[in-house]
Write an enzyme that holds these catalytic residues in place. Structure first.
Site, mmCIF file in Angstrom:
data_model
loop_
_atom_site.group_PDB
_atom_site.id
_atom_site.type_symbol
_atom_site.label_atom_id
_atom_site.label_comp_id
_atom_site.label_asym_id
_atom_site.label_seq_id
_atom_site.Cartn_x
_atom_site.Cartn_y
_atom_site.Cartn_z
ATOM 1 C CD GLU A 179 -4.433 -5.945 2.490
ATOM 2 O OE1 GLU A 179 -5.209 -5.196 3.135
ATOM 3 O OE2 GLU A 179 -3.196 -5.839 2.566
ATOM 4 C CD GLU A 225 -2.950 -1.106 2.287
ATOM 5 O OE1 GLU A 225 -2.633 -0.472 3.306
ATOM 6 O OE2 GLU A 225 -3.996 -1.760 2.195
#
Length: 741
Positions: A458, A366
């Site tokens: 995710e 991320e």
């Protein structure tokens, strides 16, 4: 020749450190410990993570021969290790998730090895420097090996496979050799026996295997072959290898030439009380849980390389692996980036011979784009292993795409929460505030800007944190959110699959989670006990492997809003279910022809044709699963549950005491007259033992009707351990035998 001995015993530990302590010779005054070891004994929740963020010191006596070279290999030390021999500095290793070796040069027979461990969150070491949504604990938490080398020995071996056609492969074996030697190389396994001679040269060696017809590795058939390098009768190197064709394409993921939709979860290597410091058999057990109980075909090692035992078990049991480098959102500079590149190399060199690994993660989870850094990580990974693709997990749309696979954390499905919050608050900032039709996932083109190899890495997670003892309606919604996203992944043939957040609840920092140092994001809790959502995954596996019947209900009157009991979503891979109420059949139920989740391999069967209003009579319920008209699973519910039984089981009848401690998992269940957990029964169980140690103490909390703990061996443990569990007037006993290795 190389002799490798695990040395997890006979360590001494100082919980405090002062400059010069590494020169201490009277270290036996410190605490005697066995590895794996966490520097602080933790409570289950509400502890201060700063308690382990400090320097500590480990000592061990070593007796070394003068006619050999000696090395110590550390598989994992969190987070910076300074290594000393007889008080003299040898090396520093930065990074808590990758291995390192150091040579011990000494003329003494008796020596003192000291390791100063800095477990603080240093800004020069990934994943630190910013906020991170997980804990890193401290200490020497993986195995340590003493390696004796003399004559010819092998380092940095790489078994590089190349597919020719269908099940035909060739392979190259490269390695470094310390001195010239006449070698024999063997590759053996089912239907294959290859042996040939090789004149080994000092330094780099590469030898080619002939074309071979093999049985290919897959999660369904995890075929492994044994690779051995011999000098005479001395084994210089031995490992298990596999052959498979694994490629992410614009049309999905293909394994051994067949389209193979990925269904997986992320895993943190986090356990109650001991953090990361669980022995290798429990790393292996997690693979079994992921593969067999949850029915997955992939795990992502979020957000760091995990135990060698875990990866090896993925090979053995059959579980695809997406392995990634340490990090969480933050990108450092200078030394931080140098350490990250070192971690890339250590990860790839350690694990590139494992057939289960099909994707390397070479971008900090991320993080934002960084052309310079991620050009380097990709280039380094491709140099060390040109046989696998790279991925880089981001949450950004149209991010710079330097990898082979666009790996994306997609939290766009919110179950309608953003709309509700905007009505109440106006503009609201969220983690992934994407204004798009809520169908579960965004399209590949929307995210990447074009059609590319694509994997969702995710979803769910923090969007709907759920405790195992939550009200039934929340447990149902949690499960259905996972189902909606999985359905969307299966619906889009251009998505290789989806890896959800996450398998197990995990500990976190004070600025994340539920305030008690927990993120309740798992489909199982931190003890590996299932929530309703676990049934969504388990039910998608082939019923020939394991029939699954997982109704999303506790069958109560009044735990859901408005006093309702319906609908009941039955996640099952059975053909149909029969419902019996009050002992009488209410008929058979099958999947709806055009149900909302019909892209799943096994959509749920929905029970909604009968309902009971508040105050009406309420009776027992049975749900029976049929496969080919035969009963294969039954779930029974009482309408008047009472504490009917207290069950105590041990995961092991026998523990083997070696240099490392061993542990059995003790599970205590409080069940009603139908054998179902009593989800709101709380309290604690008192354990009495005749040996060993209960991790977390002898008063074990009851959470959602079950109490779980681990009983570990101590160096002096031998014979039998008798465990007595008491809850009020109820008691149970179990005996575990302990054998010496």
């Amino acid at each position: 020749m190389e002799l490798r001995q695990r040395i997890n015993d006979q360590w001494f530990f100082s919980a405090t450190y002062q400059s010069g302590l590494e020169k201490e010779k009277a270290f036996t005054a410190f605490e005697a410990v066995q590895l794996p070891h966490n520097t602080v004994e933790l409570t289950y929740n509400y502890f201060d993570e700063k308690s382990y963020q400090k320097k500590t010191c480990y000592f061990r006596k070593l007796n070394l021969k003068n006619d050999s070279r000696h090395f110590v290999r550390f598989e994992g030390v969190m987070a910076v290790a300074d290594v000393y021999l007889n008080g003299e500095y040898l090396t520093t290793h930065k990074g808590g998730y990758t291995p390192f070796e150091v040579e011990l040069i000494t003329s003494q027979a008796e020596n003192i090895l000291a390791v100063v461990v800095d477990s603080s969150e240093r800004e020069d070491v990934p994943p630190f420097g910013g906020a991170i949504d997980y804990l890193t604990y401290g200490g020497i938490y993986r195995d340590v090996f003493l390696i004796e080398r003399q004559g010819a020995y092998v380092t940095e071996p790489f078994f590089k496979i190349e597919n020719l056609e269908a099940k035909n492969y060739r392979a190259d074996l490269s390695f470094n050799l310390s001195e010239k030697a006449q070698l024999q190389v063997q590759l053996k396994g089912e239907g294959l026996a290859v042996t040939f001679e090789h004149e080994g040269q000092v330094g780099s060696n590469e030898l080619a295997f002939p074309a071979m017809t093999v049985k290919e590795w897959s999660p369904e058939t995890p075929q492994l072959y044994e690779l051995t390098v011999l000098e005479g009768n001395d084994c210089l190197y031995q490992t298990k290898v596999g052959f498979r064709r694994a490629v992410f394409t614009k049309e999905g993921f293909y394994l051994n030439g067949e389209n193979y939709p990925i269904i997986g979860l992320n895993r943190h290597q986090d356990y109650p009380y001991v953090g990361y410091a669980m022995p290798e058999e429990w790393q292996v057990e997690d693979v079994r849980v992921l593969k067999e109980e949850l029915g997955l075909n992939m795990v992502r090692t979020s957000h760091y390389p995990q135990s060698p035992a875990f990866i090896a078990a993925c090979d053995e049991l059959g579980l695809l692996v997406f392995e990634e480098i340490p990090g969480w959102q933050h990108i450092g500079t200078g030394e931080w980036q140098a350490v990250l590149l070192q971690n890339v190399e250590e990860m790839v060199v350690r694990d590139r011979n494992h057939p289960s690994i099909v994707l390397w993660g070479v971008r900090v989870n991320e993080s934002g784009d960084d052309h310079g850094l991620y050009t380097k990580t990709n280039a380094l990974c491709r140099q060390l292993d040109p046989t696998r693709q790279t991925g880089g997990v981001r949450y950004l749309e149209k991010s710079e795409f330097l990898e082979d696979v666009y790996t994306m954390n997609d939290f766009s499905y919110d179950g309608g929460d953003i709309k509700r919050l905007k009505q109440e608050l106006g503009e609201i900032a969220t983690y992934d505030n994407v204004q798009t039709k809520r169908i579960g996932l965004r399209t590949v083109e929307q995210v990447a800007g074009e059609k590319v190899p694509y994997l969702v890495t995710e979803y769910a997670g923090h969007m709907y944190p759920t405790k195992r003892f939550d009200q039934e309606e929340r447990l149902i919604e949690h499960a259905m959110r996972h189902a909606v996203v999985l359905n969307a992944a299966y619906a889009n043939p251009n998505i290789s699959g989806a890896v959800g957040w996450c398998a197990f609840d995990y500990h976190t920092h004070e600025n994340f989670g539920s305030g008690d140092r927990f993120c309740y994001h798992g489909v199982m809790d931190n003890f590996r006990v299932s929530k309703f959502a676990a049934g969504v995954y388990a039910s998608q596996q082939d019923p020939a492997i394991r029939p699954v019947l997982a109704p999303l209900t506790n069958w109560t009157r009044g735990d859901r809003n408005m006093g309702q009991s319906m609908p009941i979503y039955v996640f099952t891979n059975c053909d149909k279910v029969e419902v019996r109420y009050n002992g009488k059949s209410r008929g058979f139920y099958e999947r709806e022809a055009n149900g909302a989740l019909n892209h799943l391999p096994y959509p749920p069967i929905v029970l909604k044709e009968f309902n009971f209003l508040w105050g009406e009579p309420f009776g027992p319920l049975d749900i029976i699963g049929y496969l080919n008209d035969e009963v294969v699973a039954v779930k029974e519910y009482a309408n008047d549950p009472v504490l009917s039984d207290f069950l105590l089981t041990s995961s092991h009848d026998t523990l083997v005491q070696s240099d490392a401690w061993a542990a059995t998992k003790l599970t205590m269940k409080f069940v009603d007259q139908k054998g179902n957990l009593l989800p709101f029964l709380m309290g604690s169980v008192r354990l009495e033992t005749t040996g060993g140690e209960i991790l977390g103490g002898q008063d074990v909390p009851i959470i959602g009707g079950s109490a779980v703990c681990w009983l570990r061996t101590l160096p002096e443990t031998h014979g039998e351990i008798k465990v007595t569990a008491r809850y009020g007037k109820l008691s149970q006993e179990v005996t575990i035998r302990v054998e010496k290795q």
